[in-house]
Write a protein that holds these residues in place. Structure first.
Motif, mmCIF file in Angstrom:
data_model
loop_
_atom_site.group_PDB
_atom_site.id
_atom_site.type_symbol
_atom_site.label_atom_id
_atom_site.label_comp_id
_atom_site.label_asym_id
_atom_site.label_seq_id
_atom_site.Cartn_x
_atom_site.Cartn_y
_atom_site.Cartn_z
ATOM 1 N N THR A 157 0.987 -1.193 -0.041
ATOM 2 C CA THR A 157 0.019 -0.018 -0.096
ATOM 3 C C THR A 157 0.765 1.116 0.073
ATOM 4 O O THR A 157 1.662 1.248 0.811
ATOM 5 N N LEU A 158 0.482 2.101 -1.042
ATOM 6 C CA LEU A 158 1.695 3.342 -0.943
ATOM 7 C C LEU A 158 0.837 4.305 -0.287
ATOM 8 O O LEU A 158 -0.427 4.348 -0.430
ATOM 9 N N ILE B 183 2.591 11.079 -5.958
ATOM 10 C CA ILE B 183 3.694 9.935 -6.303
ATOM 11 C C ILE B 183 4.550 11.070 -7.376
ATOM 12 O O ILE B 183 3.908 11.022 -8.783
ATOM 13 N N MET C 82 -3.203 1.595 -4.214
ATOM 14 C CA MET C 82 -2.885 3.004 -4.558
ATOM 15 C C MET C 82 -4.135 4.013 -4.041
ATOM 16 O O MET C 82 -4.368 4.938 -4.327
ATOM 17 N N VAL D 201 -3.419 7.376 -3.111
ATOM 18 C CA VAL D 201 -2.607 8.428 -3.798
ATOM 19 C C VAL D 201 -3.699 9.008 -4.519
ATOM 20 O O VAL D 201 -4.825 8.678 -5.111
ATOM 21 N N LEU E 227 -0.264 11.287 -9.421
ATOM 22 C CA LEU E 227 1.121 10.889 -9.712
ATOM 23 C C LEU E 227 1.689 11.671 -10.932
ATOM 24 O O LEU E 227 0.819 11.971 -11.890
ATOM 25 N N ILE F 137 -2.456 -3.331 -9.928
ATOM 26 C CA ILE F 137 -2.783 -1.987 -9.282
ATOM 27 C C ILE F 137 -4.389 -1.953 -8.993
ATOM 28 O O ILE F 137 -5.095 -2.494 -9.571
ATOM 29 N N LEU G 288 -7.532 2.517 -7.405
ATOM 30 C CA LEU G 288 -7.391 3.945 -7.866
ATOM 31 C C LEU G 288 -8.357 4.981 -7.496
ATOM 32 O O LEU G 288 -9.654 4.588 -7.557
#
Length: 128
Positions: free
Chosen positions: A15-16, A21, A48, A51, A54, A78, A81
């Motif tokens: 997990t970001l 980014i 993500m 996020v 990016l 991924i 989003l």
């Protein structure tokens, strides 16, 4: 770059945690993600959900990493989003070449299906 790593039997769920980014984070991102190809468990699900933006270079790096995984018989999916990120990737014509799912659970399913597919292909004997 902040990440949370959860190792499962067939994959790593990464997990970001950063909201943005940027291009200067791409080398670190690529190194971290490609390091998993050296492990016994090579598959990665990249969450993500945190996020919100990016850079183009970061998105292109994710695509290169994904290609590297598939070249090494591993999965890279991924998930989660945010709508604004998904729209931006679609506008940049990058979303269609990414393996992306709405939820982490669906990403797990893809990894498991790809694992089964690789096992079946490895078990097949050539006819000639």
């Amino acid at each position: 770059m902040q990440v949370k790593i959860d190792t499962k039997e067939k994959f790593h769920a990464i997990t970001l945690l950063d909201e943005h980014i940027t291009a200067n984070m791409t080398a670190d991102l690529q190194n971290r993600l490609e390091s998993f190809l050296q492990n016994g468990v090579k598959n990665v699900v990249l969450n993500m959900g945190s996020v919100s933006s990016l850079d183009l270079k970061a998105a292109e790096t994710l695509i290169k990493v994904q290609q590297s995984y598939y070249e090494n018989n591993a999965s890279f999916v991924i998930c989660e989003l945010k709508p604004e990120v998904e729209e931006w990737l679609d506008k940049e014509q990058l979303l269609e070449i990414m393996s992306a799912t709405p939820t982490e659970s669906e990403a797990w399913d893809i990894v498991q299906m790809e694992e089964i597919e690789r096992e079946l292909l490895d078990d097949e004997d050539p006819l000639f």
